[in-house]
Design a protein around this motif. Structure first.
Motif, PDB file in Angstrom:
ATOM      1  N   SER A   1       0.778  -1.215   0.129  1.00 21.32           N
ATOM      2  CA  SER A   1      -0.068   0.225   0.002  1.00 21.32           C
ATOM      3  C   SER A   1       1.154   1.289  -0.018  1.00 21.32           C
ATOM      4  CB  SER A   1      -0.810  -0.043   1.301  1.00 21.32           C
ATOM      5  OG  SER A   1      -1.878  -1.006   1.234  1.00 21.32           O
ATOM      6  N   LEU A   2       0.599   2.127  -0.741  1.00 21.71           N
ATOM      7  CA  LEU A   2       1.438   3.349  -0.975  1.00 21.71           C
ATOM      8  C   LEU A   2       0.554   4.519  -0.767  1.00 21.71           C
ATOM      9  CD1 LEU A   2       3.539   2.733  -4.346  1.00 21.71           C
ATOM     10  CD2 LEU A   2       4.039   2.175  -2.006  1.00 21.71           C
ATOM     11  N   TRP A   3       1.339   5.575  -0.158  1.00 24.91           N
ATOM     12  CA  TRP A   3       0.368   6.712   0.103  1.00 24.91           C
ATOM     13  C   TRP A   3       1.204   7.936  -0.690  1.00 24.91           C
ATOM     14  CZ3 TRP A   3       0.197   3.094   3.321  1.00 24.91           C
ATOM     15  CH2 TRP A   3      -1.055   2.889   4.269  1.00 24.91           C
ATOM     16  N   ILE A   4       0.680   8.725  -1.603  1.00 23.47           N
ATOM     17  CA  ILE A   4       1.341   9.707  -2.508  1.00 23.47           C
ATOM     18  C   ILE A   4       1.118  10.889  -2.245  1.00 23.47           C
ATOM     19  CG2 ILE A   4       1.328   7.765  -4.513  1.00 23.47           C
ATOM     20  CD1 ILE A   4      -0.780   9.518  -5.761  1.00 23.47           C
ATOM     21  N   ASN A   5       2.095  11.715  -2.576  1.00 24.58           N
ATOM     22  CA  ASN A   5       1.692  13.423  -2.588  1.00 24.58           C
ATOM     23  C   ASN A   5       1.158  13.848  -3.610  1.00 24.58           C
ATOM     24  OD1 ASN A   5       2.180  15.791  -1.196  1.00 24.58           O
ATOM     25  ND2 ASN A   5       3.969  16.006  -2.073  1.00 24.58           N
ATOM     26  N   MET A   6       0.093  14.680  -3.751  1.00 30.45           N
ATOM     27  CA  MET A   6      -0.447  15.289  -4.699  1.00 30.45           C
ATOM     28  C   MET A   6      -0.183  16.628  -4.965  1.00 30.45           C
ATOM     29  SD  MET A   6      -2.508  13.090  -6.451  1.00 30.45           S
ATOM     30  CE  MET A   6      -3.509  14.139  -7.330  1.00 30.45           C
ATOM     31  N   PRO A   7      -0.178  17.009  -6.121  1.00 29.72           N
ATOM     32  CA  PRO A   7       0.296  18.521  -6.360  1.00 29.72           C
ATOM     33  C   PRO A   7      -0.960  19.461  -5.915  1.00 29.72           C
ATOM     34  CG  PRO A   7      -0.568  17.266  -8.574  1.00 29.72           C
ATOM     35  CD  PRO A   7      -0.393  16.229  -7.380  1.00 29.72           C
ATOM     36  N   GLN A   8      -0.243  20.666  -5.332  1.00 27.93           N
ATOM     37  CA  GLN A   8      -1.362  21.462  -4.926  1.00 27.93           C
ATOM     38  C   GLN A   8      -2.089  22.040  -6.448  1.00 27.93           C
ATOM     39  OE1 GLN A   8       1.237  24.086  -2.910  1.00 27.93           O
ATOM     40  NE2 GLN A   8       0.305  23.619  -1.107  1.00 27.93           N
ATOM     41  N   ILE A   9      -3.486  21.930  -6.110  1.00 27.35           N
ATOM     42  CA  ILE A   9      -4.150  22.520  -7.395  1.00 27.35           C
ATOM     43  C   ILE A   9      -4.981  23.530  -6.906  1.00 27.35           C
ATOM     44  CG2 ILE A   9      -4.118  20.095  -8.491  1.00 27.35           C
ATOM     45  CD1 ILE A   9      -6.850  19.667  -7.485  1.00 27.35           C
ATOM     46  N   VAL A  10      -5.289  24.689  -8.307  1.00 23.19           N
ATOM     47  CA  VAL A  10      -6.106  25.652  -7.744  1.00 23.19           C
ATOM     48  C   VAL A  10      -7.331  25.775  -9.011  1.00 23.19           C
ATOM     49  CG1 VAL A  10      -4.283  27.076  -6.724  1.00 23.19           C
ATOM     50  CG2 VAL A  10      -4.433  27.304  -9.109  1.00 23.19           C
ATOM     51  N   LYS A  11      -8.447  26.286  -8.514  1.00 21.47           N
ATOM     52  CA  LYS A  11      -9.397  26.530  -9.700  1.00 21.47           C
ATOM     53  C   LYS A  11      -9.001  27.715 -10.246  1.00 21.47           C
ATOM     54  CE  LYS A  11     -14.175  26.489 -10.057  1.00 21.47           C
ATOM     55  NZ  LYS A  11     -15.605  26.139  -9.288  1.00 21.47           N
TER      56      LYS A  11
ATOM     57  N   GLU B   1      -1.196  35.327 -10.217  1.00 22.61           N
ATOM     58  CA  GLU B   1       0.007  35.375  -9.550  1.00 22.61           C
ATOM     59  C   GLU B   1      -0.160  34.985  -8.111  1.00 22.61           C
ATOM     60  OE1 GLU B   1       2.506  38.482 -10.785  1.00 22.61           O
ATOM     61  OE2 GLU B   1       3.008  37.336 -12.663  1.00 22.61           O
ATOM     62  N   LYS B   2      -1.108  35.669  -7.345  1.00 24.65           N
ATOM     63  CA  LYS B   2      -1.392  35.096  -6.163  1.00 24.65           C
ATOM     64  C   LYS B   2      -1.895  33.907  -6.008  1.00 24.65           C
ATOM     65  CE  LYS B   2      -2.613  39.825  -4.161  1.00 24.65           C
ATOM     66  NZ  LYS B   2      -3.650  40.669  -3.865  1.00 24.65           N
ATOM     67  N   LEU B   3      -2.306  33.092  -6.715  1.00 26.40           N
ATOM     68  CA  LEU B   3      -2.826  31.732  -6.725  1.00 26.40           C
ATOM     69  C   LEU B   3      -1.513  30.899  -7.018  1.00 26.40           C
ATOM     70  CD1 LEU B   3      -6.191  31.816  -8.643  1.00 26.40           C
ATOM     71  CD2 LEU B   3      -5.796  31.419  -6.261  1.00 26.40           C
ATOM     72  N   GLY B   4      -0.484  31.258  -7.392  1.00 26.46           N
ATOM     73  CA  GLY B   4       0.750  30.507  -7.538  1.00 26.46           C
ATOM     74  C   GLY B   4       0.962  30.249  -9.220  1.00 26.46           C
ATOM     75  N   LEU B   5       0.345  30.952  -9.891  1.00 29.11           N
ATOM     76  CA  LEU B   5       0.165  30.423 -11.502  1.00 29.11           C
ATOM     77  C   LEU B   5       1.232  31.609 -12.046  1.00 29.11           C
ATOM     78  CD1 LEU B   5      -3.518  30.109 -11.857  1.00 29.11           C
ATOM     79  CD2 LEU B   5      -1.676  28.265 -11.449  1.00 29.11           C
ATOM     80  N   ARG B   6       1.870  31.020 -13.311  1.00 30.80           N
ATOM     81  CA  ARG B   6       2.712  31.866 -14.148  1.00 30.80           C
ATOM     82  C   ARG B   6       1.651  32.571 -15.118  1.00 30.80           C
ATOM     83  NH1 ARG B   6       6.891  28.175 -16.137  1.00 30.80           N
ATOM     84  NH2 ARG B   6       5.533  26.716 -15.201  1.00 30.80           N
TER      85      ARG B   6
ATOM     86  N   ILE C   1      -5.913  23.403 -11.858  1.00 30.23           N
ATOM     87  CA  ILE C   1      -4.526  23.289 -12.658  1.00 30.23           C
ATOM     88  C   ILE C   1      -3.548  23.344 -11.560  1.00 30.23           C
ATOM     89  CG2 ILE C   1      -4.339  25.830 -12.591  1.00 30.23           C
ATOM     90  CD1 ILE C   1      -3.149  25.569 -15.470  1.00 30.23           C
ATOM     91  N   GLU C   2      -2.361  22.821 -11.683  1.00 32.42           N
ATOM     92  CA  GLU C   2      -1.539  22.656 -10.797  1.00 32.42           C
ATOM     93  C   GLU C   2      -0.674  23.972 -10.355  1.00 32.42           C
ATOM     94  OE1 GLU C   2       2.764  20.224 -10.144  1.00 32.42           O
ATOM     95  OE2 GLU C   2       1.173  19.583 -11.538  1.00 32.42           O
ATOM     96  N   LYS C   3      -0.262  24.206  -9.194  1.00 33.70           N
ATOM     97  CA  LYS C   3       0.353  25.503  -8.909  1.00 33.70           C
ATOM     98  C   LYS C   3       1.506  25.327  -9.726  1.00 33.70           C
ATOM     99  CE  LYS C   3      -1.204  27.234  -4.631  1.00 33.70           C
ATOM    100  NZ  LYS C   3      -0.866  27.651  -3.225  1.00 33.70           N
ATOM    101  N   GLY C   4       1.928  26.678 -10.170  1.00 29.17           N
ATOM    102  CA  GLY C   4       3.267  26.752 -10.697  1.00 29.17           C
ATOM    103  C   GLY C   4       3.144  26.621 -12.510  1.00 29.17           C
TER     104      GLY C   4
END
Length: 187
Positions: A103-113, A130-135, A157-160
């Motif tokens: 059994s594995l536990w994974i790290n999910m990317p931070q996502i924003v709407k 940009e405040k949401l961490g998007l380019r 979408i994933e942050k960054g």
């Protein structure tokens, strides 16, 4: 006939006792024999490889090469770790049969709407995203207002990640006067 004379000298109780001892020895021998067969037929016990800190593809490849099956048990979010990295596994540091499930536990990317920034000033739209961490990449100039965005609003979408904004710059905003006269109200 001399051999059987030994048994004639024993009492019935002694004969029954020796008979029971003999039967118990035979049963003990059979138990040991079948126990060894069971042990020899059981799968080899091995330590599963430690895949914590590896990305999901690499971890599943390593476990598959070692004849283990993988189940994603959960998703954790750790801002300090890369996305899709294995944060924990079970079992770990325990011998288990080859072919068992890990059994594995994974790290999910931070996502924003993604918000809707259409009809907003280019600078305001850039600040929001940009405040949401998007380019942000702006096409057609920074002094207008947004007429189109890719990806569209309400997607996750994933942050960054990057968002492309298309701006409209009116002709009046691009015109620069070379005179510095003060307007006097038409006189």
């Amino acid at each position: 006939m001399k051999r059987w004379n030994i048994f004639r000298k024993l009492s019935i109780k002694e004969l029954i006792l020796y008979g029971l001892i003999f039967i118990n020895l035979i049963i003990l021998g059979l138990v040991i024999f079948f126990f060894q067969k069971t042990i020899n037929n059981s799968p080899d016990l091995v330590f599963p490889p430690d895949v914590r800190g590896k990305d999901l593809k690499e971890a599943t490849d390593i476990l598959a090469k070692n004849n283990f099956k993988v189940v994603i048990e959960g998703v954790l979010i750790d801002k300090n770790k890369d996305p899709l990295v294995i944060l924990d596994q079970n079992p770990l540091n325990t011998k288990i049969p080859s072919g068992s499930i890990i059994s594995l536990w994974i790290n999910m990317p931070q996502i924003v709407k993604i918000p809707n920034v259409i009809q907003k000033d280019t600078g305001e739209a850039r600040n929001i995203l940009e405040k949401l961490g998007l380019r942000v990449e702006v096409v057609n100039g920074e002094n207008g207002y947004i007429v189109r965005q890719i990806p569209e609003s309400d997607f996750f979408i994933e942050k960054g990640a990057s968002i492309v904004l298309y701006s409209y710059v009116s002709q009046e905003q691009t015109f620069t006067s070379s005179t510095t006269e003060t307007y006097t109200g038409g006189q």
